[in-house]
Design an enzyme around this catalytic site. Structure first.
Site, mmCIF file in Angstrom:
data_model
loop_
_atom_site.group_PDB
_atom_site.id
_atom_site.type_symbol
_atom_site.label_atom_id
_atom_site.label_comp_id
_atom_site.label_asym_id
_atom_site.label_seq_id
_atom_site.Cartn_x
_atom_site.Cartn_y
_atom_site.Cartn_z
ATOM 1 N N SER A 151 -66.900 -12.341 8.062
ATOM 2 C CA SER A 151 -66.093 -11.123 8.133
ATOM 3 C C SER A 151 -66.509 -10.165 7.014
ATOM 4 O O SER A 151 -67.701 -9.860 6.871
ATOM 5 C CB SER A 151 -64.620 -11.513 8.038
ATOM 6 O OG SER A 151 -63.801 -10.425 8.342
ATOM 7 N N ARG A 221 -49.545 -7.680 7.303
ATOM 8 C CA ARG A 221 -50.084 -9.007 7.596
ATOM 9 C C ARG A 221 -49.891 -9.359 9.074
ATOM 10 O O ARG A 221 -50.757 -9.992 9.686
ATOM 11 C CB ARG A 221 -49.396 -10.044 6.714
ATOM 12 C CG ARG A 221 -49.894 -11.455 6.922
ATOM 13 C CD ARG A 221 -51.383 -11.552 6.687
ATOM 14 N NE ARG A 221 -51.846 -12.929 6.786
ATOM 15 C CZ ARG A 221 -53.119 -13.278 6.785
ATOM 16 N NH1 ARG A 221 -54.057 -12.354 6.705
ATOM 17 N NH2 ARG A 221 -53.465 -14.537 6.853
ATOM 18 N N ASP A 326 -64.066 -13.407 19.509
ATOM 19 C CA ASP A 326 -63.734 -12.558 18.356
ATOM 20 C C ASP A 326 -63.801 -11.107 18.807
ATOM 21 O O ASP A 326 -64.878 -10.543 18.955
ATOM 22 C CB ASP A 326 -64.725 -12.835 17.223
ATOM 23 C CG ASP A 326 -64.419 -12.042 15.957
ATOM 24 O OD1 ASP A 326 -63.522 -11.171 15.995
ATOM 25 O OD2 ASP A 326 -65.080 -12.302 14.941
ATOM 26 N N HIS A 359 -61.344 -14.205 15.817
ATOM 27 C CA HIS A 359 -61.998 -13.962 14.529
ATOM 28 C C HIS A 359 -61.803 -15.138 13.560
ATOM 29 O O HIS A 359 -62.694 -15.473 12.786
ATOM 30 C CB HIS A 359 -61.443 -12.671 13.932
ATOM 31 C CG HIS A 359 -62.154 -12.225 12.690
ATOM 32 N ND1 HIS A 359 -63.513 -12.016 12.662
ATOM 33 C CD2 HIS A 359 -61.704 -11.933 11.447
ATOM 34 C CE1 HIS A 359 -63.855 -11.617 11.436
ATOM 35 N NE2 HIS A 359 -62.778 -11.563 10.679
ATOM 36 N N ASP A 360 -60.637 -15.757 13.612
ATOM 37 C CA ASP A 360 -60.330 -16.876 12.716
ATOM 38 C C ASP A 360 -61.287 -18.055 12.877
ATOM 39 O O ASP A 360 -61.321 -18.942 12.021
ATOM 40 C CB ASP A 360 -58.895 -17.376 12.959
ATOM 41 C CG ASP A 360 -57.925 -16.752 11.967
ATOM 42 O OD1 ASP A 360 -58.378 -16.006 11.080
ATOM 43 O OD2 ASP A 360 -56.715 -17.026 12.087
#
Lengths: 398, 194
Positions: A151, A221, A326, A359-360
């Protein structure tokens, strides 16, 4: 494969000011860092790990006083793990502007003797990489065996290859992009607006008022977290499940409560929990700064938008990895990087991992993902061995 | 392509020191051979995860892409040689991929199973689809969706505006230049854009 034992952070103070891309200067500053493994005699086995938005120098292992303090990339780094600390000297560093001990907005501004707050200068990926180079200088490392990051960390790895081509052998950039798309900047802006419009924000000088804009941080968040997961993952994990009813409602958990403000669905509960947790430890000004670090990264910009030209000086061997689900840093963005590297006839391998986690995924342990990373680090270790054999051969010959 | 002799015969077509793109590079064996023996540099394209890992383990550059999506990330004439070894028969868009090969590479080299090999003809005459070393699958589980012959390729090459620089068959690791359409189980063509 074992976990690292107890690790401990170190700090290094730098008296020489750091000139920043914005034109501002960071006066004397401190970097927090951790190292694992042993630097070899040739100082050729160092690997720098770059962190993303909300992580730190604490990459692997855990602290003596806290059994829950496992580092954020502990599944990748340790004895016998893909990035093997028995073979490599691994460095994690907290970037300036962050909030894990390196100089940042909660620290005292030497000019005013008040916390920097909103006055902390805007930093960029390039500035971070400059700071990391100084740390390597101080550690006596001229050339890193590899720089790795996912990232925003991947952007730093790419930046190293362009800005300091002679100082790294391999560049490993995961789930990253050559710049943020408008949609991506838009998500960051929503997060920033949530923070800035929190009544407790006070123009960024909330510490002087003895408060923290927690509501804004929570919402920031929450929106971030949504974008790090895939639709499928969220569906599998939460679906439309109603939050298990508590107390008087126990047993009635499959009946909607018809409420607009209370938590109804599991996903809401999860996001609120993540937001609450985050707002307890992350600094709001750091969040603003680091989302801007993401926004401003665009190495092609000074080459008229030509990403290939941006890599013209690069010499590293590249490994680029993306994940099919992602959507925040999509495979297409990684392919743009691959194309630019191909245009420059650089060594590059590209793996597109079919992982469901969005993405994680770059933080998770996936056999195919860790398999190609392990293969790459095995190769790097072989290259280090070969060059030290060549060196000792030369010494014998002379 | 597992046979070492086949590999050597095809590798001999690749000029020393070439920049090579290998479409459907498998485990990277050919690229590693060309790197070690013929000082070539290059990249493989592969879709299967296991092959991508094998290439990484060999230290061969590999780009994980679906060839059916084309070669858009590669510039015109950006390679000295583009290889398509045992790949052609798996692709839906054979003609387009052949044109792409000739666009990206100054030289194209393809190899594929020759359906007109006498043993295959005999099998069909007997009423059954051939199952051989070059065509090891049953009709119902074959990944080969484009079955063709040595002679068929000559026609397609002409149609695509390709000039054939060299062509031969391979049978049991030996180069076959006499009646290759009948005598060889594998067809090999080296071509350029006319």
């Amino acid at each position: 494969m074992t976990d690292l034992e107890i690790v401990s952070p170190q700090s290094m103070a730098f008296a020489q000011p750091l000139p920043l891309r914005s034109g501002a200067v960071l006066r004397d500053y401190t970097l927090m860092y951790e190292t694992y493994g042993t630097l070899n005699a040739a100082r050729s086995n160092a690997v720098l790990v770059c962190h993303a938005l909300n992580a730190s120098h604490h990459v692997a292992g855990r602290y003596e006083d806290d059994p829950k303090s496992t580092g954020w990339w502990d599944n990748l780094i340790g004895p016998g793990k893909p990035l093997d600390t028995d073979r490599f000297f691994v460095i994690g560093v907290n970037n300036p502007g962050s909030c894990f001990g390196s100089t940042g907005p909660t620290h005292l501004n030497p000019a005013t003797q008040q916390p920097y707050g909103a006055d902390f200068p805007v930093v960029t990926v390039e500035d971070w990489v400059d700071a990391q180079v100084r740390l390597c200088d101080a550690l006596g490392i001229d050339k890193l065996a590899a720089v790795i990051g996912g990232s925003l960390g991947g952007m730093q790895a790419l930046c190293w290859s362009m800005r300091y081509p002679q100082r790294l052998q391999h560049c490993i950039a995961i789930a990253t992009a050559p710049n943020l798309s408008a949609q991506n900047i838009a998500f960051n802006e929503v997060a920033r607006r949530a923070i800035v419009t929190d009544p407790d924000f006070h123009g960024g000088h909330y510490l002087a008022h003895g408060v923290v804009p927690k509501r804004g941080l929570r919402v920031a968040r929450m929106i971030g977290h949504i974008t790090y997961l895939s639709d499928d993952t969220m569906d599998a994990k939460f679906g439309r499940t109603l939050r298990a009813a508590l107390g008087a409602d126990a047993g009635a958990d499959d009946t909607p409560r018809y409420t607009t403000q209370d938590i109804e669905f599991e996903i809401e509960s999860y996001l609120r929990y993540q937001g609450d947790k985050f707002s307890e430890y992350f600094d709001a000004n750091s969040y603003l700064l680091i989302t801007r670090v993401l926004d401003y990264f665009d190495p092609a910009r000074e080459h008229g938008g030509d990403l290939s030209a941006a890599f013209a000086q690069a010499t590293a061997k590249f490994q680029i990895i993306s994940f099919t689900t992602d959507w925040r840093f999509s495979p297409g963005r990684s392919r743009e990087i691959v194309k630019a590297l191909l245009d420059n006839r650089l060594d590059v391998s590209y793996a597109e991992i079919a992982a469901p986690h969005g993405h994680d995924a770059f933080l998770l342990d996936d056999a195919r993902y860790h398999g190609v990373l392990r293969a790459r680090f095995d190769r790097i270790a072989r290259e280090i061995d070969a060059s030290s054999r060549a060196l000792s051969g030369m010494r014998i010959a002379t | 392509m597992s046979d070492r002799h086949d590999l050597e015969l095809i590798a001999a077509l690749v000029p020393q020191g070439s920049r090579v793109l290998d479409l459907g590079c498998g485990s990277g064996e050919t690229l590693a051979y060309l790197r070690d023996r013929r000082e070539c540099a290059g990249y493989g394209i592969e879709l299967a995860d296991a092959n991508v890992l094998a290439c990484e383990q060999r230290g061969v550059n590999v780009i994980q892409l679906n060839l059916e999506e084309g070669l858009a990330i590669f510039g015109d004439q950006s390679f000295d040689v583009v290889l398509q070894i045992d790949t052609l028969q798996h692709l839906r868009n054979t003609e387009r991929m052949l044109m792409e090969t000739a666009r990206v590479g100054r030289i194209g080299i393809v190899s594929f199973p020759n359906f007109a090999h006498w043993a295959n003809r005999l099998s069909v005459v007997r009423g059954r689809m051939p199952v051989t070393k070059a065509l090891p699958y049953e009709w119902y589980d074959t990944p080969n969706i484009r079955v063709s012959t040595y002679a068929d390729f000559e026609v397609l090459a002409r149609r695509c505006g390709l000039r054939i620089l060299d062509a031969f068959g391979i049978q049991q690791g030996e180069c076959v230049r006499r009646w290759p359409n009948l005598m060889a189980s594998v067809a090999v063509f080296k071509f350029e854009r006319a």
